[in-house]
Every structure is written in structure tokens, then in C-alpha cells.
Write a protein that holds these residues in place. Structure first.
Motif, short mmCIF file in Angstrom:
data_model
loop_
_atom_site.label_atom_id
_atom_site.label_comp_id
_atom_site.label_asym_id
_atom_site.label_seq_id
_atom_site.Cartn_x
_atom_site.Cartn_y
_atom_site.Cartn_z
N ALA A 1 0.72 -1.01 -0.27
CA ALA A 1 -0.38 -0.10 0.11
C ALA A 1 0.81 1.14 0.26
CB ALA A 1 -0.93 0.32 1.65
N LEU A 2 2.04 1.29 0.67
CA LEU A 2 3.05 2.19 0.94
C LEU A 2 3.54 2.71 -0.74
CD1 LEU A 2 4.25 4.80 2.08
CD2 LEU A 2 5.80 3.16 3.05
N LEU A 3 4.49 1.41 -1.33
CA LEU A 3 4.72 1.61 -2.50
C LEU A 3 3.88 2.48 -3.55
CD1 LEU A 3 6.70 -2.04 -2.82
CD2 LEU A 3 7.13 1.15 -2.77
N ARG A 4 2.16 1.51 -3.46
CA ARG A 4 1.70 2.40 -4.10
C ARG A 4 1.41 3.88 -3.78
NH1 ARG A 4 -0.73 -2.53 -3.32
NH2 ARG A 4 -2.67 -1.72 -2.20
N ALA A 5 1.15 4.31 -2.94
CA ALA A 5 1.27 6.19 -2.17
C ALA A 5 2.38 5.97 -2.88
CB ALA A 5 1.14 6.17 -1.38
N GLU B 1 12.88 -0.28 -4.14
CA GLU B 1 11.88 -0.10 -4.52
C GLU B 1 12.40 1.47 -5.59
OE1 GLU B 1 9.44 -1.88 -6.92
OE2 GLU B 1 10.38 -3.73 -5.72
N LEU B 2 12.66 2.49 -4.24
CA LEU B 2 13.15 3.13 -4.55
C LEU B 2 14.29 3.60 -5.92
CD1 LEU B 2 12.91 6.10 -4.00
CD2 LEU B 2 14.10 6.05 -2.04
N ILE C 1 14.72 5.73 -8.86
CA ILE C 1 16.37 6.94 -9.46
C ILE C 1 16.25 6.20 -11.20
CG2 ILE C 1 17.78 7.95 -9.15
CD1 ILE C 1 16.72 7.17 -6.15
N ALA C 2 17.24 4.72 -11.28
CA ALA C 2 17.85 4.21 -12.43
C ALA C 2 16.95 4.25 -13.16
CB ALA C 2 17.73 3.05 -11.57
N TRP D 1 21.67 5.32 -3.44
CA TRP D 1 20.62 6.24 -3.36
C TRP D 1 19.81 6.38 -3.11
CZ3 TRP D 1 20.69 10.67 -7.53
CH2 TRP D 1 22.69 11.32 -7.19
N GLY D 2 18.85 5.33 -3.99
CA GLY D 2 17.79 4.46 -3.01
C GLY D 2 17.39 3.97 -1.25
N HIS D 3 18.41 3.20 -1.34
CA HIS D 3 18.81 2.78 -0.18
C HIS D 3 19.14 4.15 1.04
CE1 HIS D 3 18.37 -1.45 -0.65
NE2 HIS D 3 19.16 -1.59 -1.33
N GLY D 4 20.35 4.88 0.41
CA GLY D 4 20.27 5.94 1.45
C GLY D 4 19.39 6.34 2.00
N ILE D 5 18.23 7.36 0.82
CA ILE D 5 16.69 7.91 0.90
C ILE D 5 15.98 7.45 1.51
CG2 ILE D 5 14.98 9.29 -0.05
CD1 ILE D 5 17.16 9.00 -2.64
#
Length: 211
Positions: free
Chosen positions: A69-73, A139-140, A144-145, A161-165
Motif C-alpha cells: 500500500a505504501l509503495l502504491r502511494a 524499489e526507490l 531513480i535508475a 541513493w535508494g537505500h540511503g534515502i
């Protein structure tokens, strides 16, 4: 046909049990127990185990439900027709709004039960939160990629960056939810300022959806 109907019935029952578990988590947070969830669902604990195996299995099912649900949002925020800074701010705000709206669910997913023994008193959730955060990070990173041209090693940089963010959002959000030292808008603004570096200098990928 009968097998298909049985599967549908089993899937429906599983959804009903997860909804019962959600209600208990909203009430009890990390102190939610299999006994309380079974009682909420009107079944015995052995039947609950039959569907999920153990507390870890139920936790993982709930984590997937809420992470999906969070990923969809977050995807909606990323796809918003706004400039890059507003998109970053909107994505951060979506995450923070989610944990603010359902703090007990957040604490259940991310924090072990306090003042309890590792038994039926609560779920041993501390060891389960890392896979959830890793999934969000991956997923993030993909987003970005797909959208930003980061050069020859861009895919690796995007994953970093995805994991850092995600780590930043989790740590800052956890602190903010516990202390409330500022408004959500102020936190979003400060975190967006922090991210205004190479990400904002990089060009969008040619032919991509843009970031």
C-alpha cells in the motif's frame, strides 16, 4: 473448478484474518499477540497458525500488505505532474503522512514490543524490519535508475541513493514521530533541502518519464 473455488475461499479467509490482525495492531501496536488476533477473528490460535505458520509468517504477511500500500502511494507521488523538488517533497511527505496516520502500525512493523518477554506477549519484530526497508530501498533505486541519467555506473548509484534515502526517511521519521519537534511540512522542507545535491544537477534520462 472446485480447486479454484477452494483457493478463492482460502484467499478470502486469509484476507479476513489479516484485517482482524490489522484491527488488533491498530489497537495494541507492537504488543499485538497471536492470542488477541485469534480472538478478534473469532477462531482458535491453532487455526491462525494453520494459515500463517507462526508469528513470523503473520508478521511478514502484514508487512507485505502495508508495504504494498505504501509503495502504491509513493508511486503516485513520484508520478505527480510537478517539478523535481515538488516531486521529492511529495514523496517524502507521502511516507511521513503514512506513518503519522497509523503510528501503531508503524511501531508494530518497525519496533519490537517493549517491556515484554520474547513470547506471546508480543511479536519479535525488530529482526523483521530490515527486509522491509531493503525492499523500499530497492524499489526507490529502480525509480531513480529509470528516470535519472547518472552515467555509466548509474544503476549502482541509483541503488545506493535508494537505500540511503529510505534510511534517511526511516531515521528522521522515527525521531520525528516520537518527539514531534516540528511540523511535518517543516521536516519535509528540511529533508528536501538535504537532497538538493547531485540528484538535482543530474539530467533526466532521454525518453524516460523524468524525475
Amino acid at each position: 473448478m472446485e480447486t479454484t473455488q477452494q483457493q478463492r475461499s482460502a484467499d478470502q479467509r486469509r484476507r479476513e484474518l489479516l484485517e482482524a490482525a490489522d484491527r488488533v495492531v491498530l489497537r495494541d501496536g507492537p504488543q499485538a499477540s497471536m492470542n488477541a488476533i485469534a480472538a478478534e477473528a473469532g477462531i482458535t490460535k491453532p487455526i491462525l497458525y494453520r494459515h500463517f505458520g507462526d508469528k513470523g509468517g503473520l508478521y511478514r504477511a502484514l508487512a507485505k500488505r502495508h508495504t504494498d500500500a505504501l509503495l502504491r502511494a509513493l508511486q503516485v507521488a513520484v508520478d505527480a505532474d510537478v517539478d523535481r523538488r515538488e516531486r521529492v517533497a511529495g514523496t517524502l511527505d507521502t511516507y511521513l503522512a503514512a506513518i503519522e496516520a497509523r503510528p501503531q502500525v508503524y511501531r508494530f512493523l518497525m519496533h519490537p514490543a517493549e517491556d515484554s518477554q520474547p513470547s506471546e506477549a508480543g511479536f519479535d519484530v525488530g529482526r523483521h524490519s530490515a527486509p522491509l526497508l531493503r525492499r523500499l530501498g530497492e524499489e526507490l533505486g529502480k525509480v531513480i535508475a529509470e528516470r535519472v541519467d547518472l552515467g555509466p555506473s548509474g544503476d549502482l548509484v541509483a541503488r545506493v541513493w535508494g537505500h540511503g534515502i529510505v534510511g534517511m526517511m526511516h531515521a528522521a521519521g522515527d525521531w520525528w514521530l516520537g518527539e514531534r519537534p516540528c511540523s511535518r511540512a517543516e521536516l519535509v522542507e528540511s529533508l528536501t533541502d538535504l537532497l538538493c545535491g547531485r540528484l538535482f544537477a543530474a539530467q533526466d534520462r532521454v525518453g524516460g518519464p523524468g524525475f
